[in-house]
Enzyme design. Structure first.
Site, mmCIF file in Angstrom:
data_model
loop_
_atom_site.group_PDB
_atom_site.id
_atom_site.type_symbol
_atom_site.label_atom_id
_atom_site.label_comp_id
_atom_site.label_asym_id
_atom_site.label_seq_id
_atom_site.Cartn_x
_atom_site.Cartn_y
_atom_site.Cartn_z
ATOM 1 N N ASP A 83 -16.682 0.406 5.745
ATOM 2 C CA ASP A 83 -15.906 -0.082 4.608
ATOM 3 C C ASP A 83 -16.644 -1.270 3.974
ATOM 4 O O ASP A 83 -17.089 -2.179 4.681
ATOM 5 C CB ASP A 83 -14.522 -0.523 5.136
ATOM 6 C CG ASP A 83 -13.524 -0.824 4.033
ATOM 7 O OD1 ASP A 83 -13.731 -0.366 2.894
ATOM 8 O OD2 ASP A 83 -12.515 -1.500 4.335
ATOM 9 N N HIS A 84 -16.779 -1.267 2.665
ATOM 10 C CA HIS A 84 -17.401 -2.381 1.916
ATOM 11 C C HIS A 84 -18.725 -2.876 2.487
ATOM 12 O O HIS A 84 -18.858 -4.059 2.829
ATOM 13 C CB HIS A 84 -16.432 -3.571 1.796
ATOM 14 C CG HIS A 84 -15.316 -3.324 0.848
ATOM 15 N ND1 HIS A 84 -15.480 -3.294 -0.517
ATOM 16 C CD2 HIS A 84 -14.012 -3.051 1.067
ATOM 17 C CE1 HIS A 84 -14.323 -3.028 -1.101
ATOM 18 N NE2 HIS A 84 -13.419 -2.854 -0.156
ATOM 19 N N HIS A 189 -6.942 -6.547 -2.618
ATOM 20 C CA HIS A 189 -6.932 -6.517 -1.154
ATOM 21 C C HIS A 189 -5.941 -7.555 -0.621
ATOM 22 O O HIS A 189 -5.586 -8.496 -1.312
ATOM 23 C CB HIS A 189 -8.329 -6.835 -0.618
ATOM 24 C CG HIS A 189 -9.325 -5.747 -0.898
ATOM 25 N ND1 HIS A 189 -10.429 -5.936 -1.691
ATOM 26 C CD2 HIS A 189 -9.364 -4.454 -0.492
ATOM 27 C CE1 HIS A 189 -11.117 -4.796 -1.750
ATOM 28 N NE2 HIS A 189 -10.490 -3.888 -1.042
ATOM 29 N N GLY A 190 -5.519 -7.373 0.630
ATOM 30 C CA GLY A 190 -4.651 -8.370 1.265
ATOM 31 C C GLY A 190 -3.179 -8.076 1.036
ATOM 32 O O GLY A 190 -2.810 -7.069 0.416
ATOM 33 N N HIS A 223 -8.475 1.564 -3.327
ATOM 34 C CA HIS A 223 -8.515 0.437 -2.373
ATOM 35 C C HIS A 223 -7.278 -0.421 -2.580
ATOM 36 O O HIS A 223 -6.604 -0.306 -3.594
ATOM 37 C CB HIS A 223 -9.758 -0.419 -2.627
ATOM 38 C CG HIS A 223 -11.005 0.158 -2.047
ATOM 39 N ND1 HIS A 223 -11.734 -0.485 -1.089
ATOM 40 C CD2 HIS A 223 -11.630 1.333 -2.282
ATOM 41 C CE1 HIS A 223 -12.773 0.267 -0.766
ATOM 42 N NE2 HIS A 223 -12.740 1.375 -1.469
ATOM 43 N N SER A 225 -4.492 -0.370 -1.235
ATOM 44 C CA SER A 225 -3.375 0.528 -1.514
ATOM 45 C C SER A 225 -2.300 0.556 -0.443
ATOM 46 O O SER A 225 -1.606 1.549 -0.274
ATOM 47 C CB SER A 225 -3.902 1.934 -1.781
ATOM 48 O OG SER A 225 -4.591 1.931 -3.007
ATOM 49 N N SER A 226 -2.175 -0.541 0.282
ATOM 50 C CA SER A 226 -1.017 -0.641 1.161
ATOM 51 C C SER A 226 0.230 -0.760 0.301
ATOM 52 O O SER A 226 0.175 -1.281 -0.820
ATOM 53 C CB SER A 226 -1.137 -1.874 2.072
ATOM 54 O OG SER A 226 -1.938 -1.565 3.195
ATOM 55 N N ASP A 268 -4.770 -0.877 5.116
ATOM 56 C CA ASP A 268 -5.030 -1.816 6.209
ATOM 57 C C ASP A 268 -3.836 -2.754 6.390
ATOM 58 O O ASP A 268 -3.257 -2.866 7.465
ATOM 59 C CB ASP A 268 -6.315 -2.609 5.916
ATOM 60 C CG ASP A 268 -6.785 -3.432 7.110
ATOM 61 O OD1 ASP A 268 -6.160 -3.350 8.188
ATOM 62 O OD2 ASP A 268 -7.786 -4.162 6.985
ATOM 63 N N THR A 269 -3.435 -3.410 5.298
ATOM 64 C CA THR A 269 -2.378 -4.422 5.374
ATOM 65 C C THR A 269 -1.102 -3.899 6.033
ATOM 66 O O THR A 269 -0.513 -4.576 6.883
ATOM 67 C CB THR A 269 -2.070 -4.961 3.962
ATOM 68 O OG1 THR A 269 -3.252 -5.597 3.460
ATOM 69 C CG2 THR A 269 -0.933 -5.965 3.982
#
Ligand SMILES: [Zn+2]
Length: 350
Positions: A83-84, A189-190, A223, A225-226, A268-269
């Protein structure tokens, strides 16, 4: 089953009209949670590690755990993805370890913070594509810049500052030959993505749809996308946490994306929230406990539930047995003879 090419996984998803969740891992419990969910829902799956994860777990520990997951779950196609990646060297080192897919995020300079120029992005991504495709490894690129910061990676900001320009996306796909493309449509993100439930003013689904129309062969990636569900936030705060209320990307928007070319969805989140909530609950309710298994087991179970739910929502559930994995060496031949070429000028000629 050996690790599978992410390209094959995404091509199959395109045929079946579904999306595949890409879940981040740092440790054994997270890998087990994903595999338990994949087994339960019969889902093909993408497991991904950021640079931060590779550092935290040490490359070899993490990669051996993934190999164990593949060996223990022969019926589940698994792609292992960087990832990244921030540089050619990062991507090369992942491929040398045995990752079957890499993201070269050339939208930022090597520091992972400063937006790069379009020409810099094309050059580094093309270099990674040449190295990776010769080895049958998939490449995801990024055009436009996402908001927020995660694992020390990101330009910060709101996500609306560098929305992907569809013309640039087409030129980028043509000049790099990437298999998958992350685009910036307002997500970050986050945990702190949106200050209210997002609408068209902050989440640019129209840009995504426009890009898919012009790049039907390139798999789109969402991305940041939580969904950041309120119940997961509430558990954390109920047991002593201090999260400010926040909104993620609603699942129905992701599903709209999936109907319009999105094949990989990074999550991820939500998993982080589920794990933290479960651990806080054990600590708050039974403060006398001190065996890590007493809180890691419920944490693993909580993450499994979220992952299984996403697999069902993205539509990948039930598709694990649809196809036989093609060896990476065969995939490399497909890149060499042009059958796997995604460049828009070629697909127009087809
Ligand atoms: Zn990302």
């Amino acid at each position: 089953m050996p690790l599978v090419s992410m390209r094959q996984l995404l091509d199959e998803a395109a045929k079946g009209g579904y999306g595949v969740g890409a879940f981040n891992v740092n440790d054994m419990e997270q890998i087990q949670a994903i595999m338990a969910a994949a087994k339960e829902t019969k889902s093909p799956v993408i497991v991904q590690a950021s640079r931060g994860a590779r550092q935290f777990a040490e490359d070899l520990y993490l990669f051996r755990l993934i190999q164990a997951a593949a060996e223990l779950n022969p019926e589940i196609p698994i792609a292992m993805h960087q990832d990244h990646g921030n540089s050619y060297e990062t991507c090369k080192s992942a491929i040398e370890l045995g990752y079957t897919s890499v993201m070269m995020d050339g939208s930022l300079k090597e520091d992972g913070k400063t937006p790069s120029t379009f020409e810099e992005n094309v050059a580094v991504t093309r270099k990674v594509v040449e190295y990776a495709h010769a080895r049958g490894v998939t490449v995801e690129g990024e055009i436009g810049v996402l908001g927020g910061v995660e694992d020390g990676h990101g330009a910060g900001g709101t996500g609306l500052e560098h929305i992907t320009d569809p013309d640039q996306a087409v030129e980028f796909a043509e000049r790099t030959g990437v298999d998958a493309l992350a685009i910036a449509i307002g997500t970050s993100h986050g945990a702190y993505k949106f200050t209210k439930k997002p609408d068209g003013s902050v989440l640019k689904m129209d840009v995504l749809i426009a890009i898919h129309k012009r790049l039907p062969q390139t798999h789109l990636v969402m991305h940041g996308s939580s969904s950041v569900p309120k119940d997961l936030q509430d558990i954390i705060n109920q047991y002593g946490g201090k999260l400010k209320q926040t909104w993620g990307v609603p699942v129905e928007e992701i599903q709209l994306g999936i109907r319009n070319g999105v094949r990989k969805i990074n999550v991820d989140t939500d998993n982080r929230l589920a794990i933290t909530g479960a651990i806080r609950k054990v600590f708050a309710e039974t403060p006398e406990k001190f065996d890590p298994r007493d809180y890691l087991k419920p944490a693993r179970e909580a993450m499994k539930k979220v992952v299984a739910q996403r697999m069902t929502q993205f539509g990948q559930a039930g598709h694990a047995g649809d196809y036989k994995p093609i060896p990476i060496t065969e995939i490399a031949k497909g890149y060499a003879n042009g059958t796997l070429d995604t460049r828009p000028s070629l697909s127009a000629a087809r």
